[in-house]
Write a protein that holds these residues in place. Sequence first.
Motif, short mmCIF file in Angstrom:
data_model
loop_
_atom_site.label_atom_id
_atom_site.label_comp_id
_atom_site.label_asym_id
_atom_site.label_seq_id
_atom_site.Cartn_x
_atom_site.Cartn_y
_atom_site.Cartn_z
N ALA A 83 -8.60 0.55 1.81
CA ALA A 83 -9.62 1.58 1.64
C ALA A 83 -9.05 2.98 1.83
O ALA A 83 -9.67 3.97 1.43
CB ALA A 83 -10.77 1.34 2.62
N ASP A 84 -7.87 3.09 2.45
CA ASP A 84 -7.25 4.41 2.65
C ASP A 84 -6.50 4.88 1.40
O ASP A 84 -6.15 6.06 1.29
CB ASP A 84 -6.23 4.36 3.80
CG ASP A 84 -6.86 3.97 5.14
OD1 ASP A 84 -8.02 4.36 5.38
OD2 ASP A 84 -6.20 3.28 5.93
N VAL A 85 -6.22 3.96 0.48
CA VAL A 85 -5.30 4.27 -0.62
C VAL A 85 -5.89 5.29 -1.60
O VAL A 85 -5.20 6.21 -2.04
CB VAL A 85 -4.88 2.98 -1.36
CG1 VAL A 85 -4.13 3.31 -2.64
CG2 VAL A 85 -4.01 2.12 -0.46
N LEU A 126 -5.64 8.82 -0.45
CA LEU A 126 -4.24 9.28 -0.42
C LEU A 126 -3.73 9.53 -1.84
O LEU A 126 -3.06 10.54 -2.10
CB LEU A 126 -3.38 8.23 0.30
CG LEU A 126 -1.89 8.55 0.42
CD1 LEU A 126 -1.65 9.93 1.02
CD2 LEU A 126 -1.18 7.49 1.26
N ARG A 127 -4.07 8.65 -2.77
CA ARG A 127 -3.65 8.84 -4.16
C ARG A 127 -4.24 10.13 -4.72
O ARG A 127 -3.55 10.90 -5.39
CB ARG A 127 -4.08 7.65 -5.02
CG ARG A 127 -3.24 6.39 -4.82
CD ARG A 127 -3.60 5.36 -5.89
NE ARG A 127 -3.45 5.93 -7.22
CZ ARG A 127 -2.29 6.00 -7.89
NH1 ARG A 127 -1.21 5.48 -7.35
NH2 ARG A 127 -2.22 6.56 -9.07
N ASP A 128 -5.55 10.34 -4.45
CA ASP A 128 -6.19 11.56 -4.93
C ASP A 128 -5.46 12.79 -4.40
O ASP A 128 -5.22 13.76 -5.14
CB ASP A 128 -7.66 11.62 -4.48
CG ASP A 128 -8.52 10.63 -5.27
OD1 ASP A 128 -8.01 10.08 -6.28
OD2 ASP A 128 -9.68 10.40 -4.87
N LEU A 174 -5.08 12.54 6.27
CA LEU A 174 -5.01 11.19 5.70
C LEU A 174 -4.21 10.25 6.59
O LEU A 174 -3.28 10.66 7.26
CB LEU A 174 -4.35 11.27 4.32
CG LEU A 174 -5.07 12.17 3.32
CD1 LEU A 174 -4.10 12.68 2.26
CD2 LEU A 174 -6.23 11.43 2.69
N VAL A 175 -4.60 8.98 6.58
CA VAL A 175 -3.79 7.93 7.19
C VAL A 175 -3.65 6.82 6.16
O VAL A 175 -4.34 6.81 5.14
CB VAL A 175 -4.43 7.35 8.48
CG1 VAL A 175 -4.53 8.40 9.57
CG2 VAL A 175 -5.79 6.73 8.19
N LEU A 217 0.83 -1.21 0.00
CA LEU A 217 0.00 0.00 0.00
C LEU A 217 0.86 1.26 0.00
O LEU A 217 0.55 2.23 -0.68
CB LEU A 217 -0.92 0.04 1.23
CG LEU A 217 -1.88 -1.13 1.45
CD1 LEU A 217 -2.81 -0.81 2.60
CD2 LEU A 217 -2.67 -1.45 0.20
N SER A 218 1.92 1.24 0.79
CA SER A 218 2.74 2.45 0.94
C SER A 218 3.89 2.46 -0.06
O SER A 218 4.73 3.35 -0.02
CB SER A 218 3.27 2.52 2.38
OG SER A 218 3.84 1.29 2.76
#
Lengths: 389, 71
Positions: free
Chosen positions: A132-134, A137-139, A126-127, A48-49
Motif C-alpha cells: 500500500a506504500d508503493v 512512492l511511485r507518484d 514517505l515510507v 517493492l523496493s
Amino acid sequence: MATPERIVIAGGGVAAQRCAFKLRELGFDGTLTMVCGEASAPYDRTLLSKDLLAVEPPSIELTLEPAPAYGEAGIELRLDTRATGLDPHARRLRLEGGDETPFDKLVICTGGTAQRPRALVAPGTLVLRELADVAALRDALDACERLIVIGGGFIGGEVASSAAARGLAVTMIEALPAPLAGALGPEVGARVASLHESEGIEVLAGTAAHGCAESANGYEVTLEDGRVIRGDAVVLGAGMAPATEWLAGSGVELDDGIVTDAGCQTSAPDVLAAGDCARWWNPRYATHMRVEHWDTAGRHGATAAAAALGEEVVFAPIPFFWSDQHGVKLQYVGYAPTWDDVQIDDLDPPRSFVARYQRDGELKAVFAASQPRAIAAARRELAATERTI
Amino acid sequence: MTLRASVDRDLCIGAGNCIRLARGYFELDSEDVAVVAEGADASAEDLQAAERACPASAIVVENVSEANNGG
C-alpha cells in the motif's frame, strides 16, 4: 498433546504464508485461518523496493500464491483484518472491529512496521514497507527531481538506487559514518557509499537528520550539524519495529520482538511466533536473535508449522540477506555482531568486493558485492565450522 | 527473443523465488535445489524476473534466438 483442530495464523507476510501451506503439506486437516492486516494476499515484499519502483515496472507475479490456491488448500484468508489483542488463557484472538476468533494453536507472524521518528515525519513523508506504500512512492518519484532519502540501510539504499536509475538527483542522509556501517563496519560501509556515489548519489554520512518540514516548494531536512537539505520528496528508511504492540498486557513475553525458544514456542502455551516479529533462541549461536530477512522469515514460518503440529523442531539457520543496488547484488551470510578482523578483497571496487569478518581467527560472516560464489563458499565454510546442537 | 534459463547448483539455496516468478519453469528437486522442469516454458519477462529476484544469483538467462537462427 492432542492434534489441534483449529489453527490461526496472525499475519500475512512470507512467514505466515509459508506456515499456512506447510501445515497442509504436513497433513493438518483442521480449520486454518490467516488473519492478515494488509488488504492484499501475501506477496513478495522484496520486490517493492526493486522492480516496482522502475519507471515502467515489469508485469510480474507479486503474490506468493495465486488467490484460488488458498481456497483450494482450505485456508481461510481474512484480509484487511489486524489482530488487536490476545487472551492466551481463553485461547482467543481479538480482531479489529471487535470480532474474536478461537484457536487451539496460534502462530504469530505479524512482521513489523516502518519506523517513523516523530521529528522526521512531515505531511507527505514517505515510507516503504507494505504494498500500500508503493503507489504514493511511485507518484512522488514520477513528480520529483530531487529526492532525499533518510537512512542508508537496505530500504534506503534500494530506493535511492531506483531513484538514481530514473535520473533523479538523490541525497542520502545517514547518521552512521557510512551506509550499513552498523552491520558492516566503516571500511566496508565506505565501499557501499562509493557505490552510491559512483551512480551520482550524494551521500551525507556521519550526521543525523534532525528535523523535516514542508517548505514552499518541497521539503527541508535539517541535519544535526545545522545544514539544511532541500528536496521535492522525502523517503524515510529508518528501519522497522516488530509489530507486537497489540500483545501488550497479554502476558506473552516481549523483548524487541516476541521471545521464543528454538522451536517457535512463546511464553504462552499454544502460542508460537515466527518471522520478523520473533526473537528466537538460535542454538547455532547460543543467543536470542531477531532478523528481518526475507528468506529466513519464510523458513521460520515453515518451521513453526511443524512445531504447531507437535513436532520437535530446532530453528538454527545461518542468517542470510541480499539487496540489489545499482545493478550490484549485495549479499551477507553469517552472524557477526562483533569482529576483531575484517579482510577485504577489492576485486573491482566499489561494484565487486568481498569482506570476511573474523573473530579469534574464526570466520563469522561474509559480505560481498557481485561475488555470489564467495557467498556460497562462505555458507559452506560457516555450516561446517560453526557450533550447532 | 527466445530465452533459456539454467540454475547453478553450487549457488542455489532453494529460496524458491524463481518457482513463483516463472511458474512451471523451475521446480525444487529432492535436495531443495532449483532445476529447470521438463518441457519448461515461460515468457522472457518472467525468466528475467526470476533471474533478478534470485537472492543467490544462481539463475543465468541466455538468449538462444541467435543459435536457433543459425541452426
